[in-house]
Write a protein that holds these residues in place. Structure first.
Motif, PDB file in Angstrom:
ATOM      1  N   ARG A  99       9.922 -83.061  13.705  1.00  0.00           N
ATOM      2  CA  ARG A  99      10.986 -83.834  13.140  1.00  0.00           C
ATOM      3  C   ARG A  99      10.688 -83.866  11.767  1.00  0.00           C
ATOM      4  O   ARG A  99      10.462 -84.989  10.842  1.00  0.00           O
ATOM      5  CB  ARG A  99      10.617 -85.231  13.653  1.00  0.00           C
ATOM      6  CG  ARG A  99      10.775 -85.250  15.177  1.00  0.00           C
ATOM      7  CD  ARG A  99      10.550 -86.739  15.782  1.00  0.00           C
ATOM      8  NE  ARG A  99      11.890 -87.506  15.546  1.00  0.00           N
ATOM      9  CZ  ARG A  99      12.188 -88.742  16.080  1.00  0.00           C
ATOM     10  NH1 ARG A  99      11.048 -89.365  16.587  1.00  0.00           N
ATOM     11  NH2 ARG A  99      13.233 -89.318  15.644  1.00  0.00           N
ATOM     12  N   ALA A 174      23.542 -85.126  15.049  1.00  0.00           N
ATOM     13  CA  ALA A 174      23.661 -86.368  15.533  1.00  0.00           C
ATOM     14  C   ALA A 174      24.132 -86.215  17.110  1.00  0.00           C
ATOM     15  O   ALA A 174      23.565 -86.897  17.895  1.00  0.00           O
ATOM     16  CB  ALA A 174      24.740 -87.257  14.923  1.00  0.00           C
ATOM     17  N   ASN A 177      21.360 -82.985  18.430  1.00  0.00           N
ATOM     18  CA  ASN A 177      20.005 -83.163  18.341  1.00  0.00           C
ATOM     19  C   ASN A 177      19.712 -84.549  18.798  1.00  0.00           C
ATOM     20  O   ASN A 177      18.593 -85.030  19.519  1.00  0.00           O
ATOM     21  CB  ASN A 177      19.395 -83.013  17.155  1.00  0.00           C
ATOM     22  CG  ASN A 177      19.613 -81.487  16.505  1.00  0.00           C
ATOM     23  OD1 ASN A 177      19.178 -80.765  17.432  1.00  0.00           O
ATOM     24  ND2 ASN A 177      19.604 -81.221  15.283  1.00  0.00           N
ATOM     25  N   ARG A 178      20.361 -85.500  18.502  1.00  0.00           N
ATOM     26  CA  ARG A 178      19.824 -86.816  18.534  1.00  0.00           C
ATOM     27  C   ARG A 178      20.427 -87.588  19.860  1.00  0.00           C
ATOM     28  O   ARG A 178      20.047 -87.813  20.897  1.00  0.00           O
ATOM     29  CB  ARG A 178      20.461 -87.761  17.443  1.00  0.00           C
ATOM     30  CG  ARG A 178      19.938 -89.065  17.531  1.00  0.00           C
ATOM     31  CD  ARG A 178      18.374 -88.866  16.742  1.00  0.00           C
ATOM     32  NE  ARG A 178      17.545 -90.128  16.978  1.00  0.00           N
ATOM     33  CZ  ARG A 178      16.301 -90.119  17.672  1.00  0.00           C
ATOM     34  NH1 ARG A 178      15.848 -88.921  18.134  1.00  0.00           N
ATOM     35  NH2 ARG A 178      15.609 -91.215  17.730  1.00  0.00           N
ATOM     36  N   VAL A 280      24.584 -93.737  18.437  1.00  0.00           N
ATOM     37  CA  VAL A 280      23.979 -93.099  17.172  1.00  0.00           C
ATOM     38  C   VAL A 280      24.652 -93.594  15.942  1.00  0.00           C
ATOM     39  O   VAL A 280      25.780 -93.260  15.682  1.00  0.00           O
ATOM     40  CB  VAL A 280      23.911 -91.264  17.207  1.00  0.00           C
ATOM     41  CG1 VAL A 280      23.220 -90.825  16.158  1.00  0.00           C
ATOM     42  CG2 VAL A 280      23.312 -91.273  18.886  1.00  0.00           C
ATOM     43  N   VAL A 282      25.065 -93.138  12.178  1.00  0.00           N
ATOM     44  CA  VAL A 282      24.848 -92.023  11.088  1.00  0.00           C
ATOM     45  C   VAL A 282      25.483 -92.692   9.790  1.00  0.00           C
ATOM     46  O   VAL A 282      24.655 -92.284   8.792  1.00  0.00           O
ATOM     47  CB  VAL A 282      25.748 -90.913  11.670  1.00  0.00           C
ATOM     48  CG1 VAL A 282      25.794 -89.678  10.605  1.00  0.00           C
ATOM     49  CG2 VAL A 282      25.395 -90.364  13.058  1.00  0.00           C
ATOM     50  N   THR A 306      20.268 -95.976  18.169  1.00  0.00           N
ATOM     51  CA  THR A 306      19.304 -95.158  17.215  1.00  0.00           C
ATOM     52  C   THR A 306      19.949 -94.689  16.079  1.00  0.00           C
ATOM     53  O   THR A 306      21.215 -94.451  16.023  1.00  0.00           O
ATOM     54  CB  THR A 306      18.754 -93.939  17.993  1.00  0.00           C
ATOM     55  OG1 THR A 306      17.871 -93.173  17.169  1.00  0.00           O
ATOM     56  CG2 THR A 306      19.966 -92.898  18.681  1.00  0.00           C
ATOM     57  N   SER A 308      20.331 -91.712  13.169  1.00  0.00           N
ATOM     58  CA  SER A 308      19.904 -90.239  12.756  1.00  0.00           C
ATOM     59  C   SER A 308      20.139 -89.878  11.146  1.00  0.00           C
ATOM     60  O   SER A 308      21.156 -90.017  10.719  1.00  0.00           O
ATOM     61  CB  SER A 308      21.308 -89.360  13.808  1.00  0.00           C
ATOM     62  OG  SER A 308      20.892 -87.910  13.469  1.00  0.00           O
ATOM     63  N   SER A 312      19.026 -85.274  12.563  1.00  0.00           N
ATOM     64  CA  SER A 312      17.818 -85.306  13.205  1.00  0.00           C
ATOM     65  C   SER A 312      17.302 -83.673  13.063  1.00  0.00           C
ATOM     66  O   SER A 312      16.897 -83.070  14.067  1.00  0.00           O
ATOM     67  CB  SER A 312      17.861 -85.804  14.396  1.00  0.00           C
ATOM     68  OG  SER A 312      18.654 -87.045  14.437  1.00  0.00           O
TER      69      SER A 312
END
Ligand SMILES: NC(=O)c1ccc[n+]([C@@H]2O[C@H](COP(=O)([O-])OP(=O)(O)OC[C@H]3O[C@@H](n4cnc5c(N)ncnc54)[C@H](O)[C@@H]3O)[C@@H](O)[C@H]2O)c1
Ligand SMILES: [Zn+2]
Ligand SMILES: [Zn+2]
Length: 379
Positions: A99, A174, A177-178, A280, A282, A306, A308, A312
């Protein structure tokens, strides 16, 4: 060489002759071909995201390596590079666990407006200028850390490659990957600027069945529908939640991406998401903004909320991969460029950005060598 200098917050950029020292050990000099105009630069110009001045802003760029300092192994003169604004260290716990976007080793230097070593290579009339996000791409040339140089194929447009330095990787990552969007998913993207449109393209590329772009600007809704959105919605007058419910059998979206930077949209995104789905975030809300979510649903519905950062991404593997997808016609990244400006027109570019007219504005800095390998319509 010429650069657009921010001498003071809330003043226009001034295009002046500046000096650039040769790269030190572990540093690379790059002749920039193009740089994108990002909302984050604007936030620094207004003081909303402070950074030391006088400085050369710009953090979304690509170009050709012209010389390298001692010990540089990753790139050589003539290589084409996208510049990454996270020059990760390679050995902290985040880098070690795959990461690198969360690597904070260089954060003190970022805040100080220097390269990772603490050095400054830019100066104006004998006085040093500050760097910005390690990159300072609003200039004909720049000196960056080796870790910021992502070597790319030579047959793609460096204007498109520049956008991969921020907006594209952020939006694409986003989704891929996320959120790890799966084929057949329903994906909602709130905000169709450069980042949101990149998320829309990535969702289509990932096999999403329904891709909804929610965006108040008509021209961007139109563009979203041309680059992969199956549905476009004006949040001002249309029932977003009703459409999402009807498309998903009453369940809600699998993934909602907040790409507008408005904190109140996070709760809306949460409401649009199905049980067990993913939100997500962003867009970067203003400093001090607080997001509130319905507490019982957070527990009972097991939704994942989450952030990002920079998609990420692992820049050295993700950015070349994104450009491969572009070259194969699977990500129409060139459609993001609404207008190209000369360096002298950079303030007009920011005025257009603030007016909401641009998906992305690009400043052309040098004649890009080579052609563009993209084969349109590949999928
Ligand atoms: N997380 C990261 O690493 C990262 C990286 C780059 C940019 N960003 C942030 O991502 C956000 C988007 O960046 P951008 O360059 O695409 O900005 P942008 O200004 O081009 O796009 C934002 C879009 O949101 C739209 N919008 C406004 N209100 C809306 C609403 N109520 N519903 C839906 N859409 C709405 C705007 O019309 C605009 O098109 C910004 O906040 C930026 O700072 C984050
Ligand atoms: Zn940016
Ligand atoms: Zn690290």
């Amino acid at each position: 060489m010429r650069a657009a200098v921010l001498f003071q917050e809330n003043h226009p950029l001034e295009v002046v002759e500046v000096d650039l020292a040769e790269p030190g050990p572990g540093e690379v000099r790059v002749r920039l071909a193009a740089t994108g105009l990002c909302a984050s630069d604007w936030h620094t110009m207004t003081g909303a995201i402070p950074s030391p001045t006088p400085s050369v802003l710009g953090h979304e760029g690509a170009g050709v390596v012209s010389s390298v300092g001692d010990g540089v192994e990753r790139v050589a003169p003539g290589d084409h590079v996208v510049l990454s604004w996270v020059p990760s260290c390679g050995h902290c716990r985040y880098c070690e666990s795959g990461r690198p976007n969360l690597c904070a080793t260089a954060t003190p230097a970022l805040l100080a407006g220097t390269l990772v070593s603490g050095a400054r290579r830019l100066s104006y009339r004998g006085s040093p200028l500050y760097h910005y996000s390690f990159l300072s791409t609003f200039a004909e040339e720049t000196v960056v850390d080796e870790a910021a140089c992502v070597k790319i194929r030579k047959d793609v447009s460096l204007s498109v490659a520049a956008l991969v330095g921020c907006a594209v990787t952020t939006g694409y990552g986003a989704v891929v990957n996320r959120a790890r969007v799966e084929p057949g998913s329903t994906v909602v993207v709130l905000g169709a600027g450069g980042v949101g449109l990149s998320a829309v393209m990535a969702a289509g590329c990932s096999g999403a069945r329904h891709v909804l772009a929610v965006e108040p600007e008509f021209s961007k809704r139109q563009l979203a529908s041309e680059v992969g959105a199956t549905h476009v919605v004006d949040p001002g007058g249309e029932d977003v939640a009703g459409l999402v419910r009807s498309l998903s059998g009453g369940e809600g979206a699998d993934v909602v991406i907040e790409a507008a930077g408005r904190p109140e949209l996070v709760a809306e995104a949460f409401g649009l998401t199905r049980r067990g789905g993913t939100v997500v975030c962003v867009g970067v809300p203003p400093v001090g903004a607080v997001v509130s979510l319905p507490g019982p649903d957070l527990v009972r519905h097991e939704k994942v909320v989450t952030g990002s950062l920079y998609g990420s991404c692992r820049p050295h593997s993700d950015m070349p991969r994104i450009l491969d997808l572009y070259a194969e016609g699977r990500l129409p990244l060139d459609r993001l460029v609404t207008r190209t400006y000369a360096l002298e027109e950079i303030n007009a570019g920011f005025a257009d950005l603030v007016s909401g007219r641009l998906a992305r504005g690009v400043v052309a800095l040098a004649e890009a060598p080579g052609g563009d390998a993209r084969r349109p319509g590949g999928g």
